[in-house]
Scaffold this motif. Structure first.
Motif, PDB file in Angstrom:
ATOM      1  N   PHE A 201       0.553  -0.884   0.048  1.00 31.27           N
ATOM      2  CA  PHE A 201       0.074  -0.059  -0.081  1.00 31.27           C
ATOM      3  C   PHE A 201       1.083   0.993  -0.180  1.00 31.27           C
ATOM      4  CE2 PHE A 201      -2.323   2.947   2.140  1.00 31.27           C
ATOM      5  CZ  PHE A 201      -3.923   3.118   1.594  1.00 31.27           C
ATOM      6  N   ILE A 202       0.515   1.986  -0.189  1.00 27.97           N
ATOM      7  CA  ILE A 202       1.291   3.205  -1.081  1.00 27.97           C
ATOM      8  C   ILE A 202       0.642   4.491  -0.771  1.00 27.97           C
ATOM      9  CG2 ILE A 202       2.273   4.857  -2.044  1.00 27.97           C
ATOM     10  CD1 ILE A 202       4.179   3.216  -3.485  1.00 27.97           C
ATOM     11  N   ALA A 203       1.104   5.424   0.394  1.00 27.48           N
ATOM     12  CA  ALA A 203      -0.077   6.542   0.723  1.00 27.48           C
ATOM     13  C   ALA A 203       1.231   7.976   0.566  1.00 27.48           C
ATOM     14  CB  ALA A 203      -0.359   6.895   2.584  1.00 27.48           C
ATOM     15  N   ILE A 221      -1.097  -2.552  -6.186  1.00 31.26           N
ATOM     16  CA  ILE A 221      -1.034  -2.033  -4.807  1.00 31.26           C
ATOM     17  C   ILE A 221      -2.143  -1.760  -4.058  1.00 31.26           C
ATOM     18  CG2 ILE A 221       1.262  -2.334  -4.578  1.00 31.26           C
ATOM     19  CD1 ILE A 221       1.397   0.569  -4.721  1.00 31.26           C
ATOM     20  N   GLY A 222      -2.168  -1.611  -2.967  1.00 33.81           N
ATOM     21  CA  GLY A 222      -3.119  -0.144  -2.001  1.00 33.81           C
ATOM     22  C   GLY A 222      -2.900   1.578  -2.250  1.00 33.81           C
ATOM     23  N   ILE A 223      -3.725   2.382  -2.324  1.00 32.98           N
ATOM     24  CA  ILE A 223      -2.987   3.532  -2.767  1.00 32.98           C
ATOM     25  C   ILE A 223      -3.963   4.303  -2.018  1.00 32.98           C
ATOM     26  CG2 ILE A 223      -2.432   3.149  -4.433  1.00 32.98           C
ATOM     27  CD1 ILE A 223      -4.363   5.177  -5.639  1.00 32.98           C
ATOM     28  N   ASP A 224      -3.298   5.122  -1.306  1.00 27.29           N
ATOM     29  CA  ASP A 224      -4.717   5.990  -0.034  1.00 27.29           C
ATOM     30  C   ASP A 224      -6.351   6.428  -0.728  1.00 27.29           C
ATOM     31  OD1 ASP A 224      -2.783   7.607  -1.666  1.00 27.29           O
ATOM     32  OD2 ASP A 224      -2.536   8.395   0.314  1.00 27.29           O
ATOM     33  N   LEU A 225      -5.606   7.476  -2.386  1.00 28.00           N
ATOM     34  CA  LEU A 225      -7.301   8.199  -2.727  1.00 28.00           C
ATOM     35  C   LEU A 225      -5.615   8.605  -3.916  1.00 28.00           C
ATOM     36  CD1 LEU A 225      -8.331  11.161  -1.145  1.00 28.00           C
ATOM     37  CD2 LEU A 225      -6.096   9.842  -0.400  1.00 28.00           C
ATOM     38  N   PRO A 226      -6.764   8.862  -5.083  1.00 30.19           N
ATOM     39  CA  PRO A 226      -6.608   9.891  -6.027  1.00 30.19           C
ATOM     40  C   PRO A 226      -6.117  11.591  -5.168  1.00 30.19           C
ATOM     41  CG  PRO A 226      -7.908   8.547  -6.466  1.00 30.19           C
ATOM     42  CD  PRO A 226      -7.811   7.835  -5.266  1.00 30.19           C
ATOM     43  N   ALA A 227      -4.726  11.819  -5.863  1.00 29.47           N
ATOM     44  CA  ALA A 227      -4.978  13.258  -4.879  1.00 29.47           C
ATOM     45  C   ALA A 227      -4.279  14.094  -6.607  1.00 29.47           C
ATOM     46  CB  ALA A 227      -3.273  13.329  -4.111  1.00 29.47           C
TER      47      ALA A 227
END
Length: 439
Positions: A201-203, A221-227
């Motif tokens: 996961f990447i944040a 992978i998982g991500i926090d949210l599109p930014a």
């Protein structure tokens, strides 16, 4: 009736020459190269984009101690204070997420567990400023969630290691620190290389290339949210101080040349004075070079009939940061539903959320607040379920129900899994068990 006193400049000069399709193509090429060539490609891109190619991108403990020794004592104390605020709030969030087990009927137990992600990568941007707060928000929150392993990447700034950023990353609890930035950092963490372990996961925020890399790697992978670029929207009434409104709009506009800064008010006087104050402050603000571009290109000022219309209009923006400068700011908690974070009253400002108050500043942009919140301790947890049937009677009854439900959908194999339990525990017959094999 809404009156717009300032519209965004939809055809600005000096815009970015890199199109979205160019960004996507460049990022895809970097990811593919790193996937094939690992550390060799990572080093090549670090040299190309950051002019940075040390013997090792990973900092040793001696490196960390030496770098942190350069940080002023007050800065270190402030980092610890802010991280304590973030940690305290994150731990309270964690307490609100509970495991449970429920006996839905006699002998049928259903449960839920919240399991921390095993390995997380935190991207701490550098760019124009050393963004210490991003270390607080990503790493402290992950550790509060119970994540066992957190690695962090941050780029060099003008060819130098940023000491205060390294201090923030270390004090936040990162297990490994890499001085590595951009797409190459995100791809290396997501894919894994000879020297960088793959994470799950990447944040963390970043420029359009970093955001695109996270988007392309999502799923692997998982991500926090599109930014996207930082956003600020202020709802103000006739009692609001135009100097405060203007100051707070520009506090976010300095993030970069593409920050939407919007004022919605029921007072034409406040609107006009705010525009005047913005123009005055831009003459003396040290970061006016960026803030003025954002204000020209993306600044908006709207005058509405009443606060009900203001809240309704604000919800259509679904802005990242929404600041309420009204006589009764808590009214917004009931009137609004689309925002990344609310900042209530003149005593509160968006900059507190960005830098020190304790809530997380990694928030949804580009209208994503319509369907998601920002980074929080729950993003680092996997909510999983389990089930156990301990009663023979209950298993047999479920078997009958499963057989009927599965056959209604044409899933004969599923149905037979139910049938066999109904046979074993309720003595039902299973005609299909005696069928001859069909060749």
């Amino acid at each position: 009736m809404t009156v717009t006193l300032k519209k965004p400049n939809t055809d600005p000069s000096g815009g970015s020459s890199t199109s979205a399709s160019d960004v996507s193509r460049i990022v895809r090429g970097v990811i593919d190269d790193i996937r094939q060539n690992g550390d060799k490609a990572v080093r090549a891109y670090s040299e190309k984009f950051d002019k940075w190619s040390p013997k090792s991108f990973k900092l040793s403990r001696n490196d960390i101690d030496r770098i942190i020794s350069k940080v002023p004592k007050q800065v270190l104390e402030d980092i610890k204070t802010v991280q304590d605020n973030v940690r305290t709030f994150a731990l309270e969030q964690r307490k609100s997420i509970t495991d449970f087990e429920y006996e839905i009927r006699p002998g049928v137990h259903l449960g839920q567990k919240n399991i921390p992600i095993n390995a997380v990568g935190a991207y701490i941007p550098g760019g124009r400023y050393p963004l210490l707060a991003s270390a607080h928000m990503t790493i402290v929150t992950a550790k509060a969630a119970g994540v066992k392993r957190v690695i962090a990447c941050t780029p060099p700034i003008l060819g130098e290691i940023p000491p205060s950023t390294v201090a923030a990353i270390h004090l936040a609890g990162a297990d490994d620190i890499y001085i590595l930035g951009g797409v190459q950092a995100v791809a290396a963490m997501a894919i894994g290389t000879e020297t960088i372990d793959k994470i799950d996961f990447i944040a963390g925020p970043g420029n359009p290339f970093v955001a695109e890399a996270k988007r392309q790697l999502f799923g692997e992978i998982g991500i926090d949210l599109p930014a996207g670029p930082t956003e600020v929207l202020i709802v103000a009434d006739q009692a609001a101080d135009p100097v405060v409104v203007a100051t707070d709009l520009l506090s976010q506009a300095e993030h970069g040349p593409d920050t939407p800064a919007v004022l919605i008010t029921n007072s034409r006087k406040v609107a006009e004075k705010t525009i005047t104050e913005v123009n005055r402050l831009l003459k003396v603000l040290p970061t006016a070079g960026l803030a003025s571009v954002s204000w020209d290109r993306f600044g908006e000022v709207h005058v509405v009939e009443n606060l009900a219309e203001a809240y309704q209009m604000a919800d259509t923006y679904a802005s990242e940061h929404v600041q309420i400068l009204t006589a009764n700011p808590r009214e917004a908690l009931e009137k609004m539903s689309n925002y990344g974070a609310l900042f209530l009253g003149e005593k509160t400002c968006v900059s507190y959320g960005d830098k020190c108050i304790g809530t997380n500043h990694v928030l949804p942009t580009k209208g994503a607040a319509r369907y998601t919140g920002g980074l929080w301790v729950g993003k680092y947890l996997k909510t999983v379920t389990y089930q156990e049937v301990t009663s023979e009677q209950a298993s047999g009854e479920l078997g009958r129900l499963c057989g009927r439900a599965a056959r209604a959908e044409g899933f004969e194999g599923h149905a037979r899994s139910g049938d066999i339990r109904a046979r074993n525990y309720l003595n039902d017959t299973c005609d299909w068990l005696s069928q001859s094999a069909k060749i």
